[in-house]
Design a protein around this motif. Sequence first.
Motif, PDB file in Angstrom:
ATOM      1  N   LEU A 167       0.961  -1.221  -0.235  1.00  0.00           N
ATOM      2  CA  LEU A 167      -0.141  -0.346   0.137  1.00  0.00           C
ATOM      3  C   LEU A 167       1.191   1.643  -0.099  1.00  0.00           C
ATOM      4  CD1 LEU A 167      -2.979  -1.083   2.672  1.00  0.00           C
ATOM      5  CD2 LEU A 167      -2.743  -0.604   0.074  1.00  0.00           C
ATOM      6  N   GLY A 168       2.403   0.809   0.879  1.00  0.00           N
ATOM      7  CA  GLY A 168       2.743   2.279   1.089  1.00  0.00           C
ATOM      8  C   GLY A 168       3.408   2.849  -0.604  1.00  0.00           C
ATOM      9  N   ILE A 169       3.727   1.845  -1.157  1.00  0.00           N
ATOM     10  CA  ILE A 169       4.895   1.593  -2.315  1.00  0.00           C
ATOM     11  C   ILE A 169       3.448   2.422  -3.310  1.00  0.00           C
ATOM     12  CG2 ILE A 169       5.652   1.070  -4.997  1.00  0.00           C
ATOM     13  CD1 ILE A 169       6.660  -1.341  -3.105  1.00  0.00           C
ATOM     14  N   LEU A 170       2.437   1.635  -3.899  1.00  0.00           N
ATOM     15  CA  LEU A 170       1.197   2.281  -4.323  1.00  0.00           C
ATOM     16  C   LEU A 170       0.488   3.794  -4.480  1.00  0.00           C
ATOM     17  CD1 LEU A 170      -1.489  -0.949  -4.730  1.00  0.00           C
ATOM     18  CD2 LEU A 170       0.831   0.036  -6.060  1.00  0.00           C
ATOM     19  N   LEU A 171       0.407   3.992  -3.177  1.00  0.00           N
ATOM     20  CA  LEU A 171      -0.499   5.519  -2.230  1.00  0.00           C
ATOM     21  C   LEU A 171       1.031   6.182  -2.869  1.00  0.00           C
ATOM     22  CD1 LEU A 171      -1.955   6.878  -1.033  1.00  0.00           C
ATOM     23  CD2 LEU A 171      -0.804   6.630   1.118  1.00  0.00           C
ATOM     24  N   VAL A 172       2.377   6.371  -2.572  1.00  0.00           N
ATOM     25  CA  VAL A 172       2.741   7.001  -3.155  1.00  0.00           C
ATOM     26  C   VAL A 172       3.465   7.179  -4.127  1.00  0.00           C
ATOM     27  CG1 VAL A 172       6.197   7.384  -3.339  1.00  0.00           C
ATOM     28  CG2 VAL A 172       5.159   6.134  -1.259  1.00  0.00           C
ATOM     29  N   GLY A 173       2.908   6.403  -5.005  1.00  0.00           N
ATOM     30  CA  GLY A 173       2.905   6.131  -6.606  1.00  0.00           C
ATOM     31  C   GLY A 173       1.190   7.025  -7.227  1.00  0.00           C
ATOM     32  N   GLU A 174       0.175   7.343  -6.068  1.00  0.00           N
ATOM     33  CA  GLU A 174      -0.599   8.053  -6.803  1.00  0.00           C
ATOM     34  C   GLU A 174      -0.628   9.590  -6.545  1.00  0.00           C
ATOM     35  OE1 GLU A 174      -4.515   6.676  -4.967  1.00  0.00           O
ATOM     36  OE2 GLU A 174      -3.340   4.988  -4.390  1.00  0.00           O
ATOM     37  N   VAL A 175      -0.192   9.322  -5.096  1.00  0.00           N
ATOM     38  CA  VAL A 175      -0.068  11.024  -4.717  1.00  0.00           C
ATOM     39  C   VAL A 175       0.676  11.610  -5.599  1.00  0.00           C
ATOM     40  CG1 VAL A 175       0.721  12.128  -2.749  1.00  0.00           C
ATOM     41  CG2 VAL A 175      -0.152  10.506  -2.411  1.00  0.00           C
ATOM     42  N   GLY A 176       2.015  10.486  -5.921  1.00  0.00           N
ATOM     43  CA  GLY A 176       2.802  11.527  -6.463  1.00  0.00           C
ATOM     44  C   GLY A 176       2.051  12.315  -8.030  1.00  0.00           C
ATOM     45  N   ILE A 177       2.032  11.038  -8.300  1.00  0.00           N
ATOM     46  CA  ILE A 177       1.226  12.084 -10.408  1.00  0.00           C
ATOM     47  C   ILE A 177       0.727  12.822 -10.194  1.00  0.00           C
ATOM     48  CG2 ILE A 177      -0.368  10.281  -9.944  1.00  0.00           C
ATOM     49  CD1 ILE A 177       1.922  11.428 -12.910  1.00  0.00           C
ATOM     50  N   VAL A 178      -0.720  12.862  -9.470  1.00  0.00           N
ATOM     51  CA  VAL A 178      -1.218  14.249  -8.781  1.00  0.00           C
ATOM     52  C   VAL A 178       0.021  15.168  -8.345  1.00  0.00           C
ATOM     53  CG1 VAL A 178      -3.767  14.953  -7.742  1.00  0.00           C
ATOM     54  CG2 VAL A 178      -3.248  12.968  -7.941  1.00  0.00           C
ATOM     55  N   LEU A 179       0.517  15.445  -7.791  1.00  0.00           N
ATOM     56  CA  LEU A 179       1.300  16.497  -7.546  1.00  0.00           C
ATOM     57  C   LEU A 179       1.861  17.535  -8.353  1.00  0.00           C
ATOM     58  CD1 LEU A 179       2.291  15.329  -3.634  1.00  0.00           C
ATOM     59  CD2 LEU A 179       0.604  17.384  -3.619  1.00  0.00           C
ATOM     60  N   VAL A 180       2.515  16.305  -8.921  1.00  0.00           N
ATOM     61  CA  VAL A 180       3.265  16.050 -10.414  1.00  0.00           C
ATOM     62  C   VAL A 180       2.503  17.781 -10.987  1.00  0.00           C
ATOM     63  CG1 VAL A 180       5.029  15.939 -12.012  1.00  0.00           C
ATOM     64  CG2 VAL A 180       5.241  14.774 -10.553  1.00  0.00           C
ATOM     65  N   LEU A 181       0.930  16.991 -11.419  1.00  0.00           N
ATOM     66  CA  LEU A 181       0.137  17.300 -12.203  1.00  0.00           C
ATOM     67  C   LEU A 181      -0.345  18.762 -11.662  1.00  0.00           C
ATOM     68  CD1 LEU A 181      -1.912  16.784 -14.647  1.00  0.00           C
ATOM     69  CD2 LEU A 181      -3.779  16.471 -12.646  1.00  0.00           C
ATOM     70  N   VAL A 182      -0.544  19.124 -10.623  1.00  0.00           N
ATOM     71  CA  VAL A 182      -0.833  20.175 -10.267  1.00  0.00           C
ATOM     72  C   VAL A 182       0.455  21.347  -9.964  1.00  0.00           C
ATOM     73  CG1 VAL A 182      -1.559  21.256  -7.507  1.00  0.00           C
ATOM     74  CG2 VAL A 182      -2.153  19.113  -7.966  1.00  0.00           C
ATOM     75  N   ILE A 183       1.616  20.558  -9.829  1.00  0.00           N
ATOM     76  CA  ILE A 183       2.930  21.992  -9.393  1.00  0.00           C
ATOM     77  C   ILE A 183       3.046  22.185 -11.413  1.00  0.00           C
ATOM     78  CG2 ILE A 183       4.808  21.641  -9.699  1.00  0.00           C
ATOM     79  CD1 ILE A 183       5.564  19.827  -7.964  1.00  0.00           C
ATOM     80  N   ALA A 184       2.635  21.119 -12.670  1.00  0.00           N
ATOM     81  CA  ALA A 184       2.124  21.839 -14.057  1.00  0.00           C
ATOM     82  C   ALA A 184       1.335  22.625 -14.136  1.00  0.00           C
ATOM     83  CB  ALA A 184       2.404  20.365 -14.635  1.00  0.00           C
ATOM     84  N   ILE A 185      -0.035  22.786 -13.258  1.00  0.00           N
ATOM     85  CA  ILE A 185      -0.793  23.381 -13.834  1.00  0.00           C
ATOM     86  C   ILE A 185      -0.220  24.927 -13.327  1.00  0.00           C
ATOM     87  CG2 ILE A 185      -2.802  23.834 -12.898  1.00  0.00           C
ATOM     88  CD1 ILE A 185      -3.738  20.873 -13.507  1.00  0.00           C
ATOM     89  N   VAL A 186       0.694  24.766 -11.827  1.00  0.00           N
ATOM     90  CA  VAL A 186       0.455  26.041 -11.320  1.00  0.00           C
ATOM     91  C   VAL A 186       1.444  27.234 -12.030  1.00  0.00           C
ATOM     92  CG1 VAL A 186       2.122  27.162  -9.045  1.00  0.00           C
ATOM     93  CG2 VAL A 186      -0.072  25.618  -8.560  1.00  0.00           C
ATOM     94  N   PHE A 187       2.473  25.926 -12.738  1.00  0.00           N
ATOM     95  CA  PHE A 187       3.229  26.612 -13.391  1.00  0.00           C
ATOM     96  C   PHE A 187       3.276  27.149 -14.441  1.00  0.00           C
ATOM     97  CE2 PHE A 187       6.333  25.133 -10.002  1.00  0.00           C
ATOM     98  CZ  PHE A 187       7.657  26.148 -10.371  1.00  0.00           C
ATOM     99  N   SER A 188       1.972  26.708 -15.141  1.00  0.00           N
ATOM    100  CA  SER A 188       1.689  27.005 -16.476  1.00  0.00           C
ATOM    101  C   SER A 188       0.579  28.001 -16.097  1.00  0.00           C
ATOM    102  CB  SER A 188       0.944  25.556 -17.267  1.00  0.00           C
ATOM    103  OG  SER A 188      -0.640  25.983 -16.669  1.00  0.00           O
ATOM    104  N   GLY A 189       0.235  28.594 -15.240  1.00  0.00           N
ATOM    105  CA  GLY A 189      -0.673  29.471 -15.137  1.00  0.00           C
ATOM    106  C   GLY A 189      -1.837  29.336 -14.836  1.00  0.00           C
ATOM    107  N   GLY A 190      -2.966  28.327 -15.588  1.00  0.00           N
ATOM    108  CA  GLY A 190      -3.734  27.269 -15.957  1.00  0.00           C
ATOM    109  C   GLY A 190      -4.825  27.901 -17.197  1.00  0.00           C
ATOM    110  N   GLU A 191      -5.457  27.533 -17.082  1.00  0.00           N
ATOM    111  CA  GLU A 191      -6.501  28.182 -18.375  1.00  0.00           C
ATOM    112  C   GLU A 191      -6.566  29.543 -18.918  1.00  0.00           C
ATOM    113  OE1 GLU A 191      -7.781  27.063 -22.559  1.00  0.00           O
ATOM    114  OE2 GLU A 191      -6.427  26.096 -20.984  1.00  0.00           O
ATOM    115  N   GLN A 192      -7.142  30.043 -17.089  1.00  0.00           N
ATOM    116  CA  GLN A 192      -7.671  31.376 -16.986  1.00  0.00           C
ATOM    117  C   GLN A 192      -6.834  32.419 -16.071  1.00  0.00           C
ATOM    118  OE1 GLN A 192     -11.579  30.814 -16.399  1.00  0.00           O
ATOM    119  NE2 GLN A 192     -12.663  31.414 -18.860  1.00  0.00           N
TER     120      GLN A 192
END
Length: 509
Positions: A167-192
């Motif tokens: 569970l620890g391995i799987l949880l790190v993976g799923e939380v990690g990809i979401v955080l990477v996605l949020v960081i990418a959205i923040v650095f891009s400034g989002g759509e609006q």
Amino acid sequence: MSVTKDPAVTGTPHARTLKGSLGVTAIVFMVVAAAAPLTVVGGAAPLGILLGNGVGFPSLYAVSAVILLLFAVGLAAMTRHVPKPGAFFTFVGYGLGRPAGLASAFLALLTYTAIQVSVHGYIGYILQVTVTGLGGPDIPWYLYSLAVIAIVGFLGYRHIDLSSRVLGILLVGEVGIVLVLVIAIVFSGGEQGLSAAPFLPENVFSGAPGVGLMFAIAAFIGFEATAIFRDEAKDPTRTIPRATYTAVIGIGVFYTLASWGLVMAWGPDNVLGVAAEDPGAMIIVTTAKYLGVVGEVIINVLLITSMFACVLSFHNVITRYQHSMSNASVLPNVLGRVHPKHLSPHTSSVVQSATAAVLIVVFALLGLDPVLQVFTWFAGVATLAIAILMAITSLAVIVYFARTRQDRRLWNTVIAPALGFLGLIGSAVIIIAYFPIMVGDVDADGVPVFGGVSIALLALVVIFPLIGLVQAAVLRSRRPAVYATITDAISDSSASTVPAAIPPDATGV
């Protein structure tokens, strides 16, 4: 108090006792995995936006976190003074009496069985679609579900440390990809552009916030199960409260941040339209937009592992509930056995796997849709049941400490539990009011009506506690010695400390 041992395994050092050395991190991983972070962000959040209060939906995760944190304060206080592993079962029994405790035990079994089997249906569907999309054979969804049940059963049969590592391995993976996605959205400034639009009052109270709250609370199911791992914790008095607070705060912050990122990714003006196009694919489309093809493939894989982690975690919770109830002599004695090598409730694990398999086969024979019916219907049942369970537990905390005076901290034993109780009762009322929408019981104009499906599913939330009440009455009449200890959930860690907390028979319970 002596520890009763099963005759078939008498002499075995761990005949009925679960033991382990789980720390805060391991327990948090297991209960947060049950909450299935990526499944929530990818599945529940888009539905909350679409059917709930639109742009304002992320704020409801914060609201839910506050309500559940208030509940957690009382739960943590109870954990310190009632050193037993039965969680809801034990705490309600010590606060409101044995019949209420037994009723809560059966409602808890319904809660976790319903949410587990609902996700089994969903993961079977996702695997079917994924394999078929890659050019593989078109195998029915329920066969995939049964395969997952078998794998989960294997892991649940073995030592809890194996499950916690997986569970620890799987949880790190799923939380990690979401955080990477949020960081990418923040650095891009989002759509609006980036904004606090999801937290503005006009957006929070727009649309149907009641439906949104239902999806938000459902996303937290599992965090409260920290207490059930008491006997396998390294230092239960400290580990369980810390794990509980860490889980609810961590889940709340993560969901609020992730859903805010989802809104920013498409902009407040566009996010509702994107969710309406295909809510199930919204997270994948968003990932493809901000992380490219590689990110899209990764999140597809992690969506499956997220659901697997969810069912594995709930499997562990259910088996331990059955184990505690068996040791209190309200379920068959064999369910309390502990494997001499793996130190797991292995018989309980096998029974739970068989239960899940039988339910999936029944749903398949009835021709139920794995997502629109199996997942949606039973996730709705679990959401309502858990809100009621936690509300009852909050009330039990208040009554317990008012009677025993073992803890005089007003915030921990009265104020926080009372506020949590009000919030949870209000949430339960809202869930019932909007329940027909979840199961598709609406008239021609889209107005929710309590039809056959709604009534049948809601009846489960009434029938299961009644089973507990009836059993309590029978035990009190025919087996008074067993009745006197039905909330003890016997374990080595609790054998030496038995609080004089259960109301005596003179009170009528």
